[in-house]
Motif scaffolding. Structure first.
Motif, short mmCIF file in Angstrom:
data_model
loop_
_atom_site.label_atom_id
_atom_site.label_comp_id
_atom_site.label_asym_id
_atom_site.label_seq_id
_atom_site.Cartn_x
_atom_site.Cartn_y
_atom_site.Cartn_z
N VAL A 64 3.27 28.19 -45.20
CA VAL A 64 2.15 27.92 -46.09
C VAL A 64 2.15 28.80 -47.34
CG1 VAL A 64 0.63 27.08 -44.27
CG2 VAL A 64 0.71 29.53 -44.76
N ASN A 65 2.94 29.88 -47.33
CA ASN A 65 3.02 30.76 -48.50
C ASN A 65 4.22 30.43 -49.40
OD1 ASN A 65 0.77 32.05 -47.71
ND2 ASN A 65 1.72 34.02 -47.22
N ALA A 66 5.07 29.52 -48.91
CA ALA A 66 6.27 29.20 -49.68
C ALA A 66 5.91 28.46 -50.96
CB ALA A 66 7.21 28.35 -48.83
N LYS A 67 6.62 28.76 -52.03
CA LYS A 67 6.35 28.10 -53.30
C LYS A 67 6.82 26.66 -53.28
CE LYS A 67 6.69 32.40 -55.96
NZ LYS A 67 7.41 33.13 -57.03
N LYS A 68 7.81 26.38 -52.47
CA LYS A 68 8.37 25.03 -52.41
C LYS A 68 8.12 24.43 -51.03
CE LYS A 68 12.70 22.44 -52.72
NZ LYS A 68 14.17 22.54 -52.86
N SER A 69 7.49 23.25 -51.02
CA SER A 69 7.23 22.57 -49.76
C SER A 69 8.52 21.97 -49.21
CB SER A 69 6.20 21.45 -49.96
OG SER A 69 4.97 21.99 -50.39
N PRO A 70 8.64 21.83 -47.91
CA PRO A 70 9.85 21.19 -47.34
C PRO A 70 9.90 19.72 -47.74
CG PRO A 70 8.16 21.44 -45.67
CD PRO A 70 7.67 22.17 -46.86
N SER A 71 11.08 19.20 -47.78
CA SER A 71 11.22 17.77 -48.07
C SER A 71 10.72 16.97 -46.88
CB SER A 71 12.68 17.43 -48.36
OG SER A 71 13.45 17.58 -47.16
N VAL A 72 10.47 15.70 -47.13
CA VAL A 72 10.01 14.83 -46.05
C VAL A 72 11.04 14.79 -44.93
CG1 VAL A 72 9.52 12.42 -45.42
CG2 VAL A 72 8.53 13.40 -47.50
N GLU A 73 12.31 14.74 -45.28
CA GLU A 73 13.37 14.67 -44.27
C GLU A 73 13.44 15.96 -43.46
OE1 GLU A 73 15.04 12.03 -43.33
OE2 GLU A 73 13.79 10.97 -44.79
N GLU A 74 13.28 17.10 -44.14
CA GLU A 74 13.28 18.38 -43.42
C GLU A 74 12.13 18.44 -42.42
OE1 GLU A 74 15.10 21.76 -46.40
OE2 GLU A 74 13.13 20.94 -46.88
N LEU A 75 10.95 18.02 -42.87
CA LEU A 75 9.77 18.05 -42.00
C LEU A 75 9.93 17.08 -40.84
CD1 LEU A 75 7.02 19.20 -41.43
CD2 LEU A 75 6.02 17.47 -42.94
N LYS A 76 10.49 15.91 -41.13
CA LYS A 76 10.73 14.92 -40.07
C LYS A 76 11.63 15.49 -38.99
CE LYS A 76 10.30 10.22 -41.96
NZ LYS A 76 11.08 9.02 -42.38
N SER A 77 12.67 16.19 -39.43
CA SER A 77 13.66 16.72 -38.49
C SER A 77 13.05 17.74 -37.55
CB SER A 77 14.82 17.36 -39.27
OG SER A 77 15.75 17.94 -38.39
N VAL A 78 12.30 18.71 -38.09
CA VAL A 78 11.73 19.75 -37.23
C VAL A 78 10.59 19.19 -36.39
CG1 VAL A 78 12.44 21.73 -38.62
CG2 VAL A 78 10.29 20.57 -39.15
N ALA A 79 9.83 18.25 -36.93
CA ALA A 79 8.75 17.63 -36.16
C ALA A 79 9.33 16.85 -34.99
CB ALA A 79 7.91 16.72 -37.05
N LYS A 80 10.47 16.19 -35.26
CA LYS A 80 11.14 15.44 -34.19
C LYS A 80 11.58 16.37 -33.07
CE LYS A 80 12.64 11.33 -32.94
NZ LYS A 80 11.72 10.18 -32.79
N GLY A 81 12.01 17.57 -33.44
CA GLY A 81 12.42 18.53 -32.43
C GLY A 81 11.27 18.92 -31.51
N VAL A 82 10.08 19.12 -32.08
CA VAL A 82 8.90 19.46 -31.29
C VAL A 82 8.52 18.28 -30.39
CG1 VAL A 82 6.44 20.01 -31.38
CG2 VAL A 82 8.02 21.12 -32.96
N GLU A 83 8.57 17.08 -30.97
CA GLU A 83 8.23 15.88 -30.19
C GLU A 83 9.17 15.71 -29.00
OE1 GLU A 83 8.47 12.62 -32.89
OE2 GLU A 83 6.92 13.42 -34.23
N GLN A 84 10.46 15.87 -29.25
CA GLN A 84 11.44 15.67 -28.19
C GLN A 84 11.30 16.72 -27.10
OE1 GLN A 84 13.56 12.94 -28.00
NE2 GLN A 84 13.70 13.75 -25.92
N ALA A 85 11.04 17.96 -27.49
CA ALA A 85 10.85 19.03 -26.50
C ALA A 85 9.62 18.73 -25.64
CB ALA A 85 10.69 20.38 -27.20
N SER A 86 8.56 18.22 -26.26
CA SER A 86 7.34 17.90 -25.53
C SER A 86 7.57 16.74 -24.56
CB SER A 86 6.21 17.54 -26.50
OG SER A 86 5.94 18.61 -27.38
N ILE A 87 8.33 15.76 -25.00
CA ILE A 87 8.66 14.61 -24.13
C ILE A 87 9.50 15.07 -22.95
CG2 ILE A 87 9.97 12.45 -24.00
CD1 ILE A 87 9.10 11.96 -26.93
#
Length: 325
Positions: A64-87
């Motif tokens: 949240v302090n970073a000057k540059k937000s992650p790209s949509v693809e970057e966010l998708k990738s890490v969010a997918k990792g959390v989803e898969q671990a939860s599944i």
């Protein structure tokens, strides 16, 4: 085009759905060996480690302090990792057999739900652009839930049942302590008639407490997770009925007493204690010799306090008749 908020929302919804799927009744009634049990604990420990890793990755990408937000693809990738671990956490839980023990399964269900819920809260905080400190705190909460699961969760149904019975015993102890401490409170005054009822009433409460203590000891020394887990789960059902009954009787023992209520509530508690002691004669972790030693002692305790209470109640009725005359 997919936005960051849509990704957060989708991941949150997936975790919310998973959180509701740790259902004990969904577990299969299949053979469950010692090897199966060891593998389940090993696999759970492994996937929980993955959960911690994926949550940390997500928090680092969405700084949240970073000057540059992650790209949509970057966010998708890490969010997918959390989803898969939860599944995977959920699917690993479903490998558990109902024959591992109902109490054991319930405890793991509760903790897994807690991990999913805490992870979902982290994602919400990240999506709202909360402060870095708040985001780090949320990550720490997920880690704490994961560590608690590894370090403190029951390793088998014996441990699970012991934990639950200790909680019930603690509630009973609190009820007894509060009642005894009230005797020192100048605002709580028992008359002589009430004091004769209070003694055996407290005696019944302490007999219920002693019963739970003996059960815990028996489970610690002779409880075998490889034997009938239904024995333990069944006894726990009896134990969980004692605490509410103790509370109800304890409340009637405060002044001014309603003697009719005391008769009703004491009868209920006596019946539950006797039912518990009867059930203990059929379980694998209490031998005939064990029951002859301490089970008989508890039965005598019930009978002794019941007799004293009955005598006190008879005196109360005689006093009432004398007053009316």
């Amino acid at each position: 085009m997919t936005t960051h908020q849509e990704i957060f929302l989708q991941t949150t919804q997936i975790l919310q759905n998973i959180e509701a799927q740790f259902i004990v009744n969904d577990l299969q009634d299949k053979e469950w060996s010692g090897e199966d049990h060891v593998k389940f604990l090993h696999d759970m420990k492994a996937i929980i480690g993955v959960m911690k890793s994926e949550v940390t990755k997500l928090a680092l990408v969405v700084d949240v302090n970073a000057k540059k937000s992650p790209s949509v693809e970057e966010l998708k990738s890490v969010a997918k990792g959390v989803e898969q671990a939860s599944i995977t956490l959920w699917s690993t839980y479903l490998l558990l057999s109902s024959r591992s023990g109902l109490t054991f399964a319930k405890q793991w269900s509760s903790t897994c739900q807690s991990i999913a819920s805490t992870t979902r809260n982290l994602i919400f905080d990240l999506s709202q652009g909360k402060t870095r400190q708040r985001a780090l705190t949320s990550v720490g909460e997920v880690w704490q839930k994961c560590d608690d699961l590894i370090q403190n969760s029951s390793q088998d149904n014996v441990q699970a049942v012991i934990i639950e019975i200790k909680q019930q015993r603690s509630l009973i102890k609190d009820a007894i302590t509060e009642l005894e401490e009230s005797k020192q409170d100048p605002d709580e005054e028992w008359n002589d008639q009430e004091l004769t009822v209070l003694g055996p009433g407290l005696g019944l409460l302490k007999t219920a407490q002693a019963t739970l203590m003996k059960i815990v000891t028996a489970l610690k020394t002779k409880g075998d997770p490889g034997k009938s887990v239904q024995d333990m789960d069944g006894i726990l059902d009896h134990c969980q009925k004692l605490s509410p009954a103790v509370d109800e009787l304890a409340l009637t023992l405060y002044p001014p007493m309603n003697f009719s209520d005391i008769q009703t509530k004491s009868k209920d508690l006596i019946e539950l204690i006797l039912n518990t002691l009867t059930a203990l004669q059929q379980v694998h972790f209490v031998s005939n010799q064990d029951f002859a030693e301490w089970g008989t002692f508890l039965l005598k305790g019930v009978d002794h306090n019941k007799s004293k209470l009955d005598l006190s109640m008879t005196d109360v009725k005689l006093d009432d008749l004398s007053i009316k005359e």
